[in-house]
Scaffold this motif. Structure first.
Motif, PDB file in Angstrom:
ATOM      1  N   THR A 181     -14.769  20.871  81.422  1.00 50.51           N
ATOM      2  CA  THR A 181     -15.285  20.968  82.784  1.00 50.51           C
ATOM      3  C   THR A 181     -16.493  21.880  82.893  1.00 50.51           C
ATOM      4  OG1 THR A 181     -13.674  22.726  83.198  1.00 50.51           O
ATOM      5  CG2 THR A 181     -13.050  20.474  83.833  1.00 50.51           C
ATOM      6  N   THR A 182     -17.047  22.322  81.774  1.00 49.91           N
ATOM      7  CA  THR A 182     -18.189  23.214  81.826  1.00 49.91           C
ATOM      8  C   THR A 182     -19.498  22.434  81.862  1.00 49.91           C
ATOM      9  OG1 THR A 182     -18.283  23.381  79.411  1.00 49.91           O
ATOM     10  CG2 THR A 182     -16.984  25.040  80.587  1.00 49.91           C
ATOM     11  N   ASN A 183     -20.542  23.096  82.321  1.00 43.03           N
ATOM     12  CA  ASN A 183     -21.894  22.562  82.361  1.00 43.03           C
ATOM     13  C   ASN A 183     -22.771  23.446  81.491  1.00 43.03           C
ATOM     14  OD1 ASN A 183     -21.717  20.599  84.936  1.00 43.03           O
ATOM     15  ND2 ASN A 183     -20.589  22.473  85.364  1.00 43.03           N
ATOM     16  N   ARG A 199     -23.885  28.442  80.030  1.00 50.81           N
ATOM     17  CA  ARG A 199     -22.686  27.657  80.325  1.00 50.81           C
ATOM     18  C   ARG A 199     -22.068  28.189  81.625  1.00 50.81           C
ATOM     19  NH1 ARG A 199     -17.747  28.983  76.604  1.00 50.81           N
ATOM     20  NH2 ARG A 199     -19.001  27.945  75.001  1.00 50.81           N
ATOM     21  N   ARG A 201     -19.098  27.220  84.918  1.00 51.12           N
ATOM     22  CA  ARG A 201     -17.972  26.416  85.372  1.00 51.12           C
ATOM     23  C   ARG A 201     -17.534  26.909  86.745  1.00 51.12           C
ATOM     24  NH1 ARG A 201     -12.103  26.178  82.229  1.00 51.12           N
ATOM     25  NH2 ARG A 201     -11.046  24.728  83.656  1.00 51.12           N
ATOM     26  N   SER A 272     -19.174  19.829  90.375  1.00 49.84           N
ATOM     27  CA  SER A 272     -18.663  20.441  89.153  1.00 49.84           C
ATOM     28  C   SER A 272     -17.156  20.655  89.141  1.00 49.84           C
ATOM     29  CB  SER A 272     -19.352  21.796  88.930  1.00 49.84           C
ATOM     30  OG  SER A 272     -19.097  22.662  90.021  1.00 49.84           O
TER      31      SER A 272
END
Length: 328
Positions: A181-183, A199, A201, A272
């Motif tokens: 679920t991280t960007n 990174r 979240r 997100s």
């Protein structure tokens, strides 16, 4: 006694300001379109603008798609005209991407001015083993980031075509692997000396963000975590990220003074979480994450948006475009 009638002194017209004074006014304008308007007043003001060699960067805008761009300083939405029969898509740094649905032709162009650069439409070879999430140009090379935050270096100009390396040159230790679920984003530091990976979240059912920043250590082939960004401000976006030195952004406004902060687009923040899309909730213009306090601030620009069918990206105008402005 005789009276003395004196003619009142009139102030000199604004276009006749001395170049040094006009130049100082020009340097304080935060937005790119205000600088364009300044340069269009007269030839004297245009010369004053060109004399500013160390001009601070203009404040970024939010690309709302369809040729609309929202200024961060006041929330005003402007529109840049697109070429005939072309659609304005995303932005890459200070360039706008245009595409033609019928022919598939694409090109990049600086807004208002600048010659277009047509792009090749032949798809590049892709590796089925990796999913790339971001790209950055650094030290004359192209770096791409995989979903598992492995960093690859691609040489675009090689004998025989494009060379795609399938061996990561930087990767994580096992305990630092990202969650699904991280960007993750790549961004070059404001002094152009480091390649950073950020990174973040979003916490479930909360507006807060958890964020970590890493620096690529090419000698050890590892990501090294950074706790302090110094005077840097990072703007993260899927269509392009950029770092600014806070000493160059103080005139943008109080939200942009001081470093150690990261700016995230409101649309990316809204998407997100692994939940149903919020069709009744307004999206903030952008979010600010403070690296020191760990707090997240949501900033509204006065034009509420919905998460349904909503896209946006950063647009970073460049001052060089001013010098190609053509008067009519």
């Amino acid at each position: 006694m005789g009276g003395c009638i004196c003619k009142p002194q009139t102030a000199a017209p604004w276009p006749d300001l001395p170049p040094e004074i006009a130049g100082r006014i020009f340097s304080c304008l935060p937005s790119h379109d205000d600088r364009l308007s300044f340069a269009a007043v007269s030839s004297r003001w245009r010369i004053a603008a060109r004399l500013q060699n160390l001009l601070p960067p203009p404040v970024p805008c939010i690309n709302l798609d369809h040729g609309r761009y929202q200024r961060l300083v006041d929330g005003e939405v402007r529109r840049f005209p697109a070429a005939k029969s072309y659609c304005a898509g995303t932005s890459f740094g200070g360039w706008l991407f245009y595409y033609h649905k019928g022919s598939g032709r694409c090109f990049l162009r600086a807004p208002v001015s600048g010659d277009p650069i047509e792009l090749p439409t032949r798809p590049l070879p892709q590796s089925p083993d990796y999913v790339y999430t971001d790209i950055a140009f650094y030290d004359g090379k192209v770096f791409v980031l995989s979903r598992w935050e492995e960093l690859f270096c691609h040489e675009l100009f090689t004998v025989g075509g494009i060379n795609h390396s399938l061996i990561p040159i930087v990767c994580h230790d096992m305990e630092a692997q990202p969650a699904m679920t991280t960007n993750s984003y790549l961004v070059v530091s404001s002094d152009k000396q480091k390649l950073l990976m950020v990174r973040w979240r979003r916490r479930a059912n909360q507006p807060a963000i958890d964020m970590r920043v890493f620096e690529a250590d090419f000698g050890k082939a590892r990501w090294l975590e950074l706790k302090d960004l110094g005077d840097q401000l990072l703007f993260l976006g899927r269509s392009g990220s950029m770092a600014f030195a806070a000493t160059h952004t103080e005139y943008w406004g109080p939200r942009f003074r001081g470093g150690n902060r990261v700016f995230v687009l409101g649309t990316e923040w809204a998407r997100s979480v692994e939940q149903a899309v919020y069709t009744k909730r307004d999206i903030p213009g952008y979010c600010i994450y403070d690296m020191i306090s760990g707090k997240t601030s949501l900033v509204s620009l006065g034009r509420p948006r919905r998460t349904k069918s909503c896209t946006s990206g950063w647009f970073f105008p460049t001052s060089e475009n001013l010098y190609h402005f053509k008067f009519r």
